[in-house]
Design a protein around this motif. Structure first.
Motif, PDB file in Angstrom:
ATOM      1  N   GLY A 147       7.681 -14.844   9.026  1.00  0.00           N
ATOM      2  CA  GLY A 147       7.015 -14.839  10.313  1.00  0.00           C
ATOM      3  C   GLY A 147       7.724 -14.093  11.420  1.00  0.00           C
ATOM      4  O   GLY A 147       7.324 -14.195  12.579  1.00  0.00           O
ATOM      5  N   GLU A 148       8.771 -13.331  11.088  1.00  0.00           N
ATOM      6  CA  GLU A 148       9.515 -12.608  12.112  1.00  0.00           C
ATOM      7  C   GLU A 148       8.903 -11.211  12.330  1.00  0.00           C
ATOM      8  O   GLU A 148       9.012 -10.339  11.470  1.00  0.00           O
ATOM      9  CB  GLU A 148      10.988 -12.465  11.705  1.00  0.00           C
ATOM     10  N   ALA A 149       8.229 -10.997  13.455  1.00  0.00           N
ATOM     11  CA  ALA A 149       7.659  -9.692  13.774  1.00  0.00           C
ATOM     12  C   ALA A 149       8.768  -8.643  13.832  1.00  0.00           C
ATOM     13  O   ALA A 149       9.837  -8.901  14.383  1.00  0.00           O
ATOM     14  CB  ALA A 149       6.920  -9.751  15.106  1.00  0.00           C
ATOM     15  N   ASP A 150       8.501  -7.462  13.278  1.00  0.00           N
ATOM     16  CA  ASP A 150       9.598  -6.547  12.998  1.00  0.00           C
ATOM     17  C   ASP A 150       9.193  -5.109  13.290  1.00  0.00           C
ATOM     18  O   ASP A 150       8.372  -4.529  12.571  1.00  0.00           O
ATOM     19  CB  ASP A 150      10.007  -6.692  11.540  1.00  0.00           C
ATOM     20  N   VAL A 151       9.763  -4.509  14.343  1.00  0.00           N
ATOM     21  CA  VAL A 151       9.434  -3.130  14.689  1.00  0.00           C
ATOM     22  C   VAL A 151      10.020  -2.159  13.672  1.00  0.00           C
ATOM     23  O   VAL A 151       9.419  -1.119  13.371  1.00  0.00           O
ATOM     24  CB  VAL A 151       9.930  -2.805  16.115  1.00  0.00           C
ATOM     25  N   GLY A 157      19.816  -7.054   7.176  1.00  0.00           N
ATOM     26  CA  GLY A 157      18.609  -6.280   6.977  1.00  0.00           C
ATOM     27  C   GLY A 157      17.352  -7.087   6.762  1.00  0.00           C
ATOM     28  O   GLY A 157      16.257  -6.519   6.696  1.00  0.00           O
ATOM     29  N   PHE A 158      17.431  -8.418   6.627  1.00  0.00           N
ATOM     30  CA  PHE A 158      16.226  -9.214   6.456  1.00  0.00           C
ATOM     31  C   PHE A 158      15.358  -9.190   7.711  1.00  0.00           C
ATOM     32  O   PHE A 158      14.135  -9.231   7.632  1.00  0.00           O
ATOM     33  CB  PHE A 158      16.584 -10.660   6.110  1.00  0.00           C
ATOM     34  N   PHE A 159      15.978  -9.131   8.894  1.00  0.00           N
ATOM     35  CA  PHE A 159      15.242  -9.141  10.150  1.00  0.00           C
ATOM     36  C   PHE A 159      15.772  -8.031  11.053  1.00  0.00           C
ATOM     37  O   PHE A 159      16.880  -7.533  10.879  1.00  0.00           O
ATOM     38  CB  PHE A 159      15.386 -10.498  10.860  1.00  0.00           C
ATOM     39  N   THR A 160      14.960  -7.692  12.043  1.00  0.00           N
ATOM     40  CA  THR A 160      15.329  -6.659  12.995  1.00  0.00           C
ATOM     41  C   THR A 160      15.973  -7.273  14.231  1.00  0.00           C
ATOM     42  O   THR A 160      15.600  -8.364  14.657  1.00  0.00           O
ATOM     43  CB  THR A 160      14.080  -5.858  13.410  1.00  0.00           C
ATOM     44  N   ALA A 161      16.924  -6.551  14.797  1.00  0.00           N
ATOM     45  CA  ALA A 161      17.701  -7.080  15.926  1.00  0.00           C
ATOM     46  C   ALA A 161      16.987  -6.941  17.265  1.00  0.00           C
ATOM     47  O   ALA A 161      17.601  -7.155  18.305  1.00  0.00           O
ATOM     48  CB  ALA A 161      19.053  -6.386  15.985  1.00  0.00           C
TER      49      ALA A 161
END
Length: 905
Positions: free
Chosen positions: A260-264, A311-315
């Motif tokens: 569920g983490e929105a990721d640009v 790398g699983f999520f964007t900062a």
């Protein structure tokens, strides 16, 4: 001389003149070669009479058509054809040349018909057409050139919007707003239909009555949730550069995502020509380039690490972003320092009139975004924070390596932005950003890394045509690797600090849109320090001396409307790099490989002393040839240089990778890219199509020697090799933009190869032959869709497939002195299994009535729907002395559901 027409016969004569013009087209060069400087504000009829006296030309027209036109002020020596074409543009009056002496003016009947058709179409599509007036109606003079100074902003927070396309239908011409949301348009006085479009915003149609010089302020509304969504369909046609796009941030929350983490960044990875090694791969690879060759800017400050949790999520918190522009082909001269792509992210500016809030609750993290005025219409503040709050997620992942599921993860990111309008023409902006990660695998070491970025920016509008920006930036990146085992306890630290100064000046002229400026960045690298942290530790303290450098650049860029259907953007960036002391340069025996044992001497440099200087010109060129209202052909060429290098011997970025500045032995990477593309929209704007081909050549890339030691190595030149690279490919993109079902797909055939050929075998890879790079993935296919079940319920999904990436595997092994020695015959001699994955999401949105105080959205997302065990890497374990047993590591081998609640007030 004058030619009188009977009204009923004008259309017939129009087509007759066109026929004569075609038959005599070979003789039309006389207008291109005739020059005469007009008197400012001189009547056009008087000017034509003076031309007749001094040449063999003869002009035929009706007085009523040309009497309103006055000659503009001009100091340019332009041809008569250009003078007349510019003056009569958009008026409906045209001209042809017959037999190389007769210039016949006529009323084009298609002019008014086209406008009527456009208004009828807009009405049929239920688009609101706003009527606005510029100038004083009492001073209206048909044909007189007027200047419209425009400002486009967000309706809610009044923040200026960059990159908005303004299309003037009567002139068949488009332009875009600059970084300050401004545009400057010179056109004949009259009535025009403007269409304004921007990613993430609702389309705006204006009926503009341009009576005289004046300002045009336009406010655009964030794109609402509609059954048939308004979509940007002409960005690829109007934008000059090839390989440029703006990301659709409003769709991030609706797209399926990991937990569920929105990721640009994940949205970038779904674009054609962009790949990544795996789910847990930091960064992205663009057209055969490595991850460090992408320049990622946050409010103008470079960000060295763009990921959370390896790398699983964007900062970056997507809700805190205003816009995001991506360049992979034609890169404007204002950007430099990397050789593959630019991702320019701008954070959201606070509303100057009222407070807003937005947030979300997910399985991994929660977030909150607030913005509003500190002093109404004068100053504003925007703030966001996001943080994870448990380690449980890794325990839920089914992997073939148990250590992953027994790990620990924590991250946060936050940013703040203050904006203050000093006066009507100037603004001060201060922004800050930080992110931090802590990650560990089972009983392994603890990895921590942190980004810090701060910007102070001053924007000033000098007059109608000129404005400039001055900014100070502070950037900092560092990591720490810690081991708690008392026998091996240590802290390993790396860091880089990079303050910078940027001055950018922009000029919006009638035919030319120019920008130029100066950028300078000071780098201070701390290549590494290891310190034992317990008395029992067997680790010895060691450190590598600090390195400093200054990277500067002067640039000039000119966007020129050469003809009504040809836009050219040419630029030159002169980059200047100085490697500074204190530092040492080691010298080696000339006829032997560069190895530590062959060191002959050392030259020491004191602090501030120049060690090495590189001066490199970087020409840029792009052209957009508009073939018709629906299609365009684009070409582009870039030369770029990169002076900082990521040193790694793996396919993906890891916390122990280091950044190395160019020096005596490491020359700057040079990249030359050629690209050609064809872009087309359907007449109904339901579909768009893009096809691009490219070829990229790179020199002075760094590759590691077999068995190289990269950590805490003071003589890295003995572990790294200089090579060259080439990448080429073709990219196809098709999108459906309207209807209940929208989406698209893209396919790319792309190759990325490298070659390292030195004077000695130890300095040569694969016998000097070309070999696939770590990120060579020949076939990449991406698809995305959104199905509107109702006005507020959506089913969205993505599918991605790409060829497995190359890896090096041993072909044999032997044992010596109890140690297993593996024999690798060639680098990257094998490929992992192909990668493919499908993600889906169900989105339930609350009421989106304009005056509603509170809005909410539920997103149920399933990542890796069919539980594909995509390989991350292959490793070998010796068994029974000589037997090597291969193992494949899959990080996420099961479907991962998530539920996210988002709210806005």
């Amino acid at each position: 001389m004058k030619l009188l027409f009977l009204g009923s016969k004008r259309i017939l004569l129009f087509y007759l003149l066109l026929l004569l013009a075609v038959s005599a087209s070979h003789a039309q060069d006389i207008l291109d070669s005739t020059f005469q400087q007009p008197t400012p504000d001189q009547a056009l009829t008087e000017f034509l009479a003076s031309v007749e006296q001094k040449s063999t030309l003869r002009f035929y027209y009706l007085d009523e058509w040309l009497e309103p036109f006055r000659m503009p002020e001009s100091t340019d020596r332009v041809s008569l054809r250009t003078t007349l074409g510019t003056l009569l543009e958009g008026s409906g009056v045209d001209f042809v040349v017959i037999y190389n002496y007769a210039v016949v003016f006529f009323k084009n009947p298609a002019h008014s018909q086209q406008r009527d058709a456009l208004i009828k179409k807009a009405t049929a599509e239920r688009k609101k057409i706003d009527r606005v007036t510029v100038g004083n109606k009492n001073t209206y003079q048909p044909g007189k050139r007027v200047t419209i100074q425009g400002l486009v902003s967000d309706e809610d927070n009044k923040a200026p919007l960059a990159g908005v396309t303004i299309y003037v239908h009567e002139l068949n011409r488009g332009l875009a707003t600059d970084a300050a949301g401004k545009f400057n348009l010179v056109l004949p006085a009259g009535e025009y239909l403007f269409t304004l479009r921007s990613v993430n915003y609702e389309e705006k149609v204006l009926n503009v009555m341009a009576y005289g010089n004046g300002e045009l302020k336009v406010q655009m509304i964030i794109e609402p949730t509609l059954l048939e969504e308004i979509v940007i369909s002409d960005q690829n046609i109007l934008n000059t550069g090839i390989g440029q796009s703006k990301l659709k941030l409003t769709e991030l929350q609706r797209a399926p995502s990991f937990l569920g983490e929105a990721d640009v960044i994940k949205q970038i990875q779904m674009q054609s020509g962009v790949t990544t090694a795996s789910e847990a791969a930091q960064g992205f690879n663009v057209r055969g380039g490595s991850t460090d060759q992408n320049l990622v800017l946050f409010d103008g400050t470079p960000i060295f690490n763009t990921s959370h949790a390896l790398g699983f999520f964007t900062a970056f918190n997507s809700d805190a972003l205003q816009e995001s522009a991506f360049y992979k082909g034609s890169v404007p001269a204002e950007f430099g320092g990397r050789t593959s792509s630019v991702l320019n992210i701008t954070s959201k500016e606070g509303d100057f009139n009222k407070w807003h809030g937005k947030g979300g609750l997910g399985l991994v993290s929660s977030e909150l975004v607030l913005d509003g005025p500190l002093k109404k219409d004068t100053s504003s503040l925007a703030f966001s924070v996001r943080s994870s709050y448990s380690d449980w997620i890794l325990n839920q992942l089914e992997t073939r390596y148990r250590g992953i599921s027994e790990g620990s993860i924590f991250f946060y990111d936050a940013n703040i932005k203050y904006a203050h309008k000093l006066d009507k023409h100037s603004k001060l902006t201060v922004s800050g950003y930080t992110s931090m990660d802590r990650f560990s695998i089972a009983n392994d070491t603890v990895n921590q890394w942190q980004n810090i970025a701060a910007t102070v920016r001053y924007d000033k509008t000098v007059n109608d045509a000129w404005f400039y920006t001055a900014a100070l930036h502070w950037g900092q990146y560092g990591y720490q690797v810690s081991e708690d085992d008392p026998v091996q306890a240590f802290d390993l630290n790396f860091g880089v600090i990079y303050p910078s100064l940027k001055i950018d000046v922009n000029r919006n002229g009638i035919l030319h849109k120019q920008s130029f400026g100066f950028h300078s960045t000071y780098y201070q690298f701390r290549p590494g320090t290891i310190t034992p942290t317990s008395e029992e530790s067997q680790i010895k303290p060691a450190s590598v001396p600090r390195e400093t450098a200054i990277e500067s650049a002067l640039y000039f860029n000119d966007s020129y409307n050469w003809r009504s259907n040809v836009q050219i953007e040419a630029g030159l960036r002169l980059s200047i790099y100085n490697r500074l002391g204190a530092g040492n340069v080691y010298h080696y025996l000339p006829d032997l490989p560069r190895e530590p044992e062959y060191t002959t001497d050392t030259t020491s440099y004191s602090a501030g002393q120049f060690i090495k200087t590189y001066i490199r010109p970087e020409p840029r060129l792009a052209a957009n040839i508009t073939l018709d209202l629906q299609s365009a052909l684009k070409i582009g060429y870039n030369r770029m240089h990169q002076y900082v290098h990521l040193i790694t011997n793996s396919a993906t970025i890891t916390p122990v990778d280091i950044w190395q500045a160019s020096n005596t032995y490491f020359k700057p990477v040079r990249s030359d890219q050629f690209s050609v593309g064809y872009f087309r929209n359907s007449k109904s704007n339901v579909y768009d199509f893009a096809f691009e081909v490219y070829y990229k050549m790179q020199a002075n890339i760094l590759e590691f020697k077999d068995g190289a030691n990269l950590i805490l190595n003071p003589q890295l030149e003995t572990a790294l090799l200089n090579g060259k690279a080439r990448a080429y490919g073709a990219e196809l993109t098709v999108n459906k933009l309207k209807g209940r079902l929208t989406g698209g797909f893209n396919y790319a055939y792309a190759r990325s190869k490298r070659k390292v050929e030195g004077p000695f075998d130890v300095e040569t890879v694969n016998n000097g032959s070309w070999y696939p790079s770590n990120f060579d993935q020949p076939n990449v296919f991406n698809a995305n869709w959104r199905y509107n079940i109702t006005r507020r319920i959506f089913f969205t999904g993505t599918f991605t497939y790409h060829t497995g990436r190359p890896v090096s595997i041993p072909v044999s092994a032997y044992s010596t002195d109890g140690n297993m020695i593996m024999d690798f015959t060639a680098r990257n001699n094998y490929r992992l299994a192909d990668y493919h994955r499908m993600d889906v999401a169900f989105v339930l949105e609350g009421s989106r009535k304009k005056n509603r105080l509170f809005e909410s959205t539920w997103v149920l997302s399933i990542y890796n729907v069919y539980g594909r065990k995509n390989p991350y890497s292959v490793f070998f374990v010796s068994q029974s002395g000589m037997l090597l047993k291969p193992y494949q590591l899959s990080l996420i081998g099961t479907a991962v559901p998530s539920l996210t609640y988002q709210f806005k007030f």
